[in-house]
Design an enzyme around this catalytic site. Structure first.
Site, mmCIF file in Angstrom:
data_model
loop_
_atom_site.group_PDB
_atom_site.id
_atom_site.type_symbol
_atom_site.label_atom_id
_atom_site.label_comp_id
_atom_site.label_asym_id
_atom_site.label_seq_id
_atom_site.Cartn_x
_atom_site.Cartn_y
_atom_site.Cartn_z
ATOM 1 N N PHE A 150 0.817 -1.220 0.000
ATOM 2 C CA PHE A 150 0.000 0.000 0.000
ATOM 3 C C PHE A 150 0.847 1.264 0.000
ATOM 4 O O PHE A 150 0.371 2.326 -0.384
ATOM 5 C CB PHE A 150 -0.945 0.006 1.218
ATOM 6 C CG PHE A 150 -0.290 0.472 2.498
ATOM 7 C CD1 PHE A 150 -0.157 1.832 2.766
ATOM 8 C CD2 PHE A 150 0.211 -0.436 3.427
ATOM 9 C CE1 PHE A 150 0.450 2.273 3.939
ATOM 10 C CE2 PHE A 150 0.817 -0.001 4.590
ATOM 11 C CZ PHE A 150 0.947 1.362 4.846
ATOM 12 N N LYS A 174 -1.043 -7.129 -9.138
ATOM 13 C CA LYS A 174 -2.019 -7.222 -8.034
ATOM 14 C C LYS A 174 -1.599 -6.173 -7.007
ATOM 15 O O LYS A 174 -0.751 -6.415 -6.158
ATOM 16 C CB LYS A 174 -1.975 -8.633 -7.429
ATOM 17 C CG LYS A 174 -3.236 -9.094 -6.729
ATOM 18 C CD LYS A 174 -3.727 -8.226 -5.604
ATOM 19 C CE LYS A 174 -2.945 -8.361 -4.316
ATOM 20 N NZ LYS A 174 -3.345 -7.342 -3.309
ATOM 21 N N GLU A 177 -4.997 -3.707 -1.886
ATOM 22 C CA GLU A 177 -6.431 -3.413 -1.902
ATOM 23 C C GLU A 177 -6.756 -2.153 -1.094
ATOM 24 O O GLU A 177 -7.881 -1.666 -1.119
ATOM 25 C CB GLU A 177 -7.221 -4.627 -1.378
ATOM 26 C CG GLU A 177 -6.976 -5.004 0.081
ATOM 27 C CD GLU A 177 -5.733 -5.877 0.301
ATOM 28 O OE1 GLU A 177 -4.723 -5.705 -0.423
ATOM 29 O OE2 GLU A 177 -5.757 -6.712 1.227
ATOM 30 N N SER A 227 5.367 -6.865 3.485
ATOM 31 C CA SER A 227 5.948 -7.150 4.798
ATOM 32 C C SER A 227 6.728 -8.472 4.762
ATOM 33 O O SER A 227 6.490 -9.325 3.904
ATOM 34 C CB SER A 227 4.834 -7.216 5.834
ATOM 35 O OG SER A 227 3.916 -8.219 5.457
ATOM 36 N N CYS A 282 9.419 1.840 3.509
ATOM 37 C CA CYS A 282 10.332 0.752 3.875
ATOM 38 C C CYS A 282 11.750 1.281 4.062
ATOM 39 O O CYS A 282 12.604 0.594 4.586
ATOM 40 C CB CYS A 282 10.319 -0.327 2.819
ATOM 41 S SG CYS A 282 11.032 0.236 1.292
ATOM 42 N N GLU A 381 8.925 -3.987 13.169
ATOM 43 C CA GLU A 381 8.716 -2.912 12.199
ATOM 44 C C GLU A 381 7.372 -2.258 12.543
ATOM 45 O O GLU A 381 6.320 -2.887 12.446
ATOM 46 C CB GLU A 381 8.669 -3.473 10.773
ATOM 47 C CG GLU A 381 8.448 -2.368 9.758
ATOM 48 C CD GLU A 381 8.326 -2.855 8.316
ATOM 49 O OE1 GLU A 381 7.753 -3.924 8.083
ATOM 50 O OE2 GLU A 381 8.814 -2.132 7.426
HETATM 51 P P1 NAD Z 1 1.576 -6.527 3.152
HETATM 52 O O1 NAD Z 1 2.611 -7.573 3.260
HETATM 53 O O2 NAD Z 1 0.455 -6.538 4.122
HETATM 54 O O3 NAD Z 1 0.888 -6.597 1.705
HETATM 55 C C1 NAD Z 1 1.657 -6.624 0.518
HETATM 56 C C2 NAD Z 1 0.850 -7.321 -0.577
HETATM 57 O O4 NAD Z 1 0.582 -8.664 -0.164
HETATM 58 C C3 NAD Z 1 -0.495 -6.661 -0.836
HETATM 59 O O5 NAD Z 1 -0.737 -6.678 -2.219
HETATM 60 C C4 NAD Z 1 -1.486 -7.553 -0.087
HETATM 61 O O6 NAD Z 1 -2.750 -7.605 -0.672
HETATM 62 C C5 NAD Z 1 -0.815 -8.915 -0.138
HETATM 63 N N1 NAD Z 1 -1.102 -9.740 1.047
HETATM 64 C C6 NAD Z 1 -1.379 -9.302 2.304
HETATM 65 N N2 NAD Z 1 -1.562 -10.344 3.126
HETATM 66 C C7 NAD Z 1 -1.405 -11.463 2.393
HETATM 67 C C8 NAD Z 1 -1.464 -12.857 2.692
HETATM 68 N N3 NAD Z 1 -1.737 -13.297 3.922
HETATM 69 N N4 NAD Z 1 -1.217 -13.728 1.697
HETATM 70 C C9 NAD Z 1 -0.941 -13.297 0.455
HETATM 71 N N5 NAD Z 1 -0.869 -11.985 0.116
HETATM 72 C C10 NAD Z 1 -1.097 -11.084 1.071
HETATM 73 O O7 NAD Z 1 2.336 -5.123 3.149
HETATM 74 P P2 NAD Z 1 1.701 -3.682 3.193
HETATM 75 O O8 NAD Z 1 1.163 -3.428 4.555
HETATM 76 O O9 NAD Z 1 0.835 -3.442 2.029
HETATM 77 O O10 NAD Z 1 3.016 -2.789 2.963
HETATM 78 C C11 NAD Z 1 3.890 -2.437 3.998
HETATM 79 C C12 NAD Z 1 5.035 -3.405 4.106
HETATM 80 O O11 NAD Z 1 5.734 -3.454 2.882
HETATM 81 C C13 NAD Z 1 6.064 -2.976 5.140
HETATM 82 O O12 NAD Z 1 6.492 -4.119 5.830
HETATM 83 C C14 NAD Z 1 7.181 -2.391 4.305
HETATM 84 O O13 NAD Z 1 8.460 -2.407 4.900
HETATM 85 C C15 NAD Z 1 7.130 -3.262 3.119
HETATM 86 N N6 NAD Z 1 7.760 -2.626 1.970
HETATM 87 C C16 NAD Z 1 8.982 -3.072 1.592
HETATM 88 C C17 NAD Z 1 9.624 -2.478 0.540
HETATM 89 C C18 NAD Z 1 10.972 -2.960 0.099
HETATM 90 O O14 NAD Z 1 11.380 -2.544 -0.957
HETATM 91 N N7 NAD Z 1 11.662 -3.805 0.836
HETATM 92 C C19 NAD Z 1 9.025 -1.414 -0.150
HETATM 93 C C20 NAD Z 1 7.770 -0.988 0.254
HETATM 94 C C21 NAD Z 1 7.138 -1.613 1.325
#
Ligand code: NAD
Length: 496
Positions: A150, A174, A177, A227, A282, A381
């Site tokens: 997000f 994808k 959401e 994450s 991040c 985090e």
């Molecule tokens: P998230 O892991 O909750 O979601 C990321 C994606 O995975 C979304 O598209 C979501 O719909 C999907 N998802 C969520 N739960 C899932 C599940 N149980 N099974 C399968 N898919 C699932 O992350 P977020 O809250 O959207 O974003 C923040 C996180 O992203 C933070 O931890 C941040 O550090 C990380 N991030 C990392 C980088 C990097 O380059 N390392 C860059 C941006 C964000």
């Protein structure tokens, strides 16, 4: 009536009836601004099949024609950058200037991808043996899944999509959401740029959509950002199914301040890198490691600056920090502030009551001092506007703290000593390092990626490693007989 956000499949908006939908909020007001369709198995199948059907034609499209589409997309994105930034602010909450910065970084990846013809050149060795030439060609993989978080709803898709299609792949994106509109905007923009139907599809949804992509045999590779627990899951599930996967995870970034640093510069950097985008980056600085004896002075300079930070609706010109993305996330972050207090950290600035009227998801900037490694505000985090200061007795103690952390996304050192900075860049076990630069996000012609629990897989995102990830190489060893030698093979393998 609430707006509907739906999938973009095969060059058009999906008009079917969704089994499930999700709410999309305006985080500054707390109101539901739209509902997003959440894909079920049928929509996953439709999106992947559209991408698979488009692949043979796109793969065989000339490099010049592919580059022309990318140049046009770049031009359209440049012209409509403010519109896209406004969409990001409306659903994510970050302030407009921040959203504009995100669009700019995304745009730079489109510009990089415009150089595909140069970047996809292979090698050629004439006469590896007499009459034998050896050369390499880089070919696309097929359908690629891109799963984004997000916090950068425009930039992270643009880390991957332009490079993937420049290499001749077709894509199913994808997005998160929580703020899905930026992805739909991008798909329509690329269509307007002349990208053929089915080359870039957007599938909205949650775990069901992700699992659908991970289980679909036509999806050859997955680029994921999110994450750490989900990154690990995506990596393990995708690779077990035989896919190529790069999965970028979470972070806990440290900024080390040595005693000889310019403390005003360091305090400015800590505030912008800790609270920009409400800490939902991040590459946000989460822990400032103050090396003795600068701790007291640095904490005082940081808190002075925090008092001047203007928290407000990202659309208002004076706002410097917006709300958090959802009510649930706001509650989670606030609970870490409570936990830090209970654990005995010194709460220097308390952001729990920011005093902003209305139903938005507000949390003010918060500063803790004397944070210890065992506390949850240090280990986890938080992904919000909570900055911790940890004290270290020496450079070595600071380095040890950074290197023993399980994450290794970004880090920075503030110092006026070139030798110390050089030693740090050599010794620190982190993928992206800043020297007097708090958020060292690599430019588009390098690649972005952390170490340890911040990245699963071995390819970083975008830049040269992006092109590497989105292609597989083939090496051709070719023999043509030389008539001047009577058609006799004089070379391979005898003289090889
Ligand atoms: P998230 O892991 O909750 O979601 C990321 C994606 O995975 C979304 O598209 C979501 O719909 C999907 N998802 C969520 N739960 C899932 C599940 N149980 N099974 C399968 N898919 C699932 O992350 P977020 O809250 O959207 O974003 C923040 C996180 O992203 C933070 O931890 C941040 O550090 C990380 N991030 C990392 C980088 C990097 O380059 N390392 C860059 C941006 C964000």
């Amino acid at each position: 009536m609430t707006n509907r956000i739906s999938h973009w499949i095969d060059g058009k908006s999906w008009t079917g009836v969704p089994e499930r939908t999700g709410e999309v909020f305006d985080p500054a007001t707390g109101e539901v601004r739209a509902r997003v369709d959440l894909a079920g198995a049928g929509e996953v199948h439709a999106a992947v099949e559209a991408a698979a059907a488009a692949f043979p034609g796109w793969r065989d499209t000339s490099l010049a024609a592919r580059a022309r589409v990318l140049f046009t997309a770049r031009h359209l994105l440049e012209a409509r950058r403010d519109e896209l930034a406004a969409i990001v602010t409306a659903e994510h909450g970050k302030v407009l200037s921040d959203a504009a910065g995100e669009v700019q970084r995304g745009l730079e990846n489109v510009e990089f991808a415009c150089g595909a013809a140069q970047l996809l050149k292979g090698g050629f060795s004439e006469n590896a043996s007499r009459g034998v030439d050896v050369y390499s060609i880089a070919q696309p993989l097929g359908v690629v899944g891109v799963i984004s978080p997000f916090n950068f709803p425009a930039m992270v898709p643009l880390w991957f999509v332009p490079n993937a299609i420049a290499c001749g792949n077709t894509v199913v994106l994808k997005p998160s959401e929580k703020d899905p509109s930026a992805a739909s905007f991008l798909a329509e923009l690329f269509a307007e740029a002349g990208l053929p139907e089915g080359v870039f599809n957007v599938l909205h949804g949650d775990k069901v959509a992700v699992d659908g992509l991970l289980g679909h045999p036509e999806v050859r590779a997955v680029s994921f950002v999110g994450s750490t627990p989900i990154a690990r899951y995506v990596y393990e599930t995708g690779t077990a199914a035989g896919k190529r996967v790069q999965a970028l995870g979470g972070a806990k970034n440290h900024m080390v301040v040595l005693p000889d640093a310019d403390l005003d510069l360091a305090a400015d950097a800590a505030v912008s890198a800790g609270f920009g985008s409400a800490g939902e980056r991040c590459m946000a600085v989460s822990v400032v490691v103050a090396v003795d004896p600068v701790g007291d002075e640095l904490v005082s300079k940081i808190s002075e600056r925090m008092a001047k930070l203007c928290v407000g609706d990202g659309r208002e010109p004076g706002s410097e920090m917006g709300p958090l993305v959802t009510a649930a996330h706001r509650e989670r972050v606030a609970s870490y502030v409570d936990a830090g207090v209970s654990a005995g950290a010194e709460l220097v600035v308390d952001g729990r009551e920011p005093g902003i009227a209305g139903g938005g998801f507000w949390l003010g900037p918060t500063l803790f001092d004397r944070v210890e490694p065992g506390m949850s505000i240090y280990t986890d985090e938080i992904f919000g506007p909570v900055l911790s200061v940890a004290r270290a007795s020496s450079y070595d103690a600071a380095l040890e703290l950074v290197n023993s952390n399980p994450y290794g996304n970004g880090t920075a050192i503030f110092t006026n000593d070139g030798g110390a900075a050089r030693r740090f860049q050599n010794e620190v076990e982190v993928g992206m390092v800043g020297v007097n630069v708090p958020i060292p996000v690599p430019v588009s012609y390098y690649s972005f990626g952390g170490w340890k629990n911040s990245l699963f897989g071995d390819s970083h995102a975008y830049g040269p490693e992006g092109f590497h990830f989105f292609t597989r190489t083939k090496v051709v060893t070719s023999r043509w007989l030389d008539p001047s030698h009577g058609g006799v093979n004089l070379g391979f393998p005898r003289n090889f």
